[in-house]
Enzyme design. Sequence first.
Site, mmCIF file in Angstrom:
data_model
loop_
_atom_site.group_PDB
_atom_site.id
_atom_site.type_symbol
_atom_site.label_atom_id
_atom_site.label_comp_id
_atom_site.label_asym_id
_atom_site.label_seq_id
_atom_site.Cartn_x
_atom_site.Cartn_y
_atom_site.Cartn_z
ATOM 1 N N LYS A 120 0.828 -1.205 0.000
ATOM 2 C CA LYS A 120 0.000 0.000 0.000
ATOM 3 C C LYS A 120 0.862 1.255 0.000
ATOM 4 O O LYS A 120 0.612 2.190 -0.775
ATOM 5 C CB LYS A 120 -0.939 0.010 1.215
ATOM 6 C CG LYS A 120 -1.923 1.173 1.213
ATOM 7 C CD LYS A 120 -2.898 1.092 2.374
ATOM 8 C CE LYS A 120 -2.237 1.446 3.682
ATOM 9 N NZ LYS A 120 -3.185 1.532 4.806
ATOM 10 N N ASP A 138 -6.703 1.338 0.845
ATOM 11 C CA ASP A 138 -6.769 1.444 2.302
ATOM 12 C C ASP A 138 -8.191 1.102 2.739
ATOM 13 O O ASP A 138 -9.011 0.643 1.939
ATOM 14 C CB ASP A 138 -6.358 2.842 2.770
ATOM 15 C CG ASP A 138 -7.357 3.921 2.371
ATOM 16 O OD1 ASP A 138 -8.284 3.633 1.588
ATOM 17 O OD2 ASP A 138 -7.215 5.061 2.849
#
Length: 211
Positions: A120, A138
């Site tokens: 991420k 997220d």
Amino acid sequence: MNKQKRHEIFSRLRAENPNPKTELEYNSPFELLIAVLLSAQATDVSVNKATRKLFPVANTPEAILALGVDGLKEYIKTIGLFNAKAENTIKTCRMLIEKHNSIVPDNREDLEALPGVGRKTANVVLNTAFRQIAMAVDTHIFRFGNRTKVAPGKNVLEVEAKLLKFVPKEFLLDAHHWMILHGRYICVARKPKCDACIIEDLCEFKEKTST
């Protein structure tokens, strides 16, 4: 959800916010990398408060490394998981100096090799600092993808893959920011603000809160 709906959803999000930006404050790829590393399980607001004090003092790998773990902790101790983050940040700075001439790499493999940098974080840096197509999923984007049915998936990797496949190409570069902001302020976790949502009529969430 069909492709016409997806296109209209992102058309509206773009019209509302033509130049979306991360809410993390940064002035260089290195500052962004550190801010994103610090933001895991923390709010952008809390990270910005810390980096506003940290970056004027140390905003290069060498300067942060010189602070040491204990010195860095003094700046970031208000952020969740600050002990582990301080250790990883110092290790990352050392690796940037030793392996990358203090320059943040612009490819996934080298970014993910840095301590504390997962998929991420790498995606955020690639997309935001280097303007590459990458989808950092997220909690907000995961919720957006599943609730709207733009890209439903059981885990973040599945949602990421579907977003990269289904989001129309013209929107891919900025889609990450639009979805985060929409999830953060409108499509919130407990009670989504469907009455204030510009894509409410296109969203396929069955439990809408609009009256």
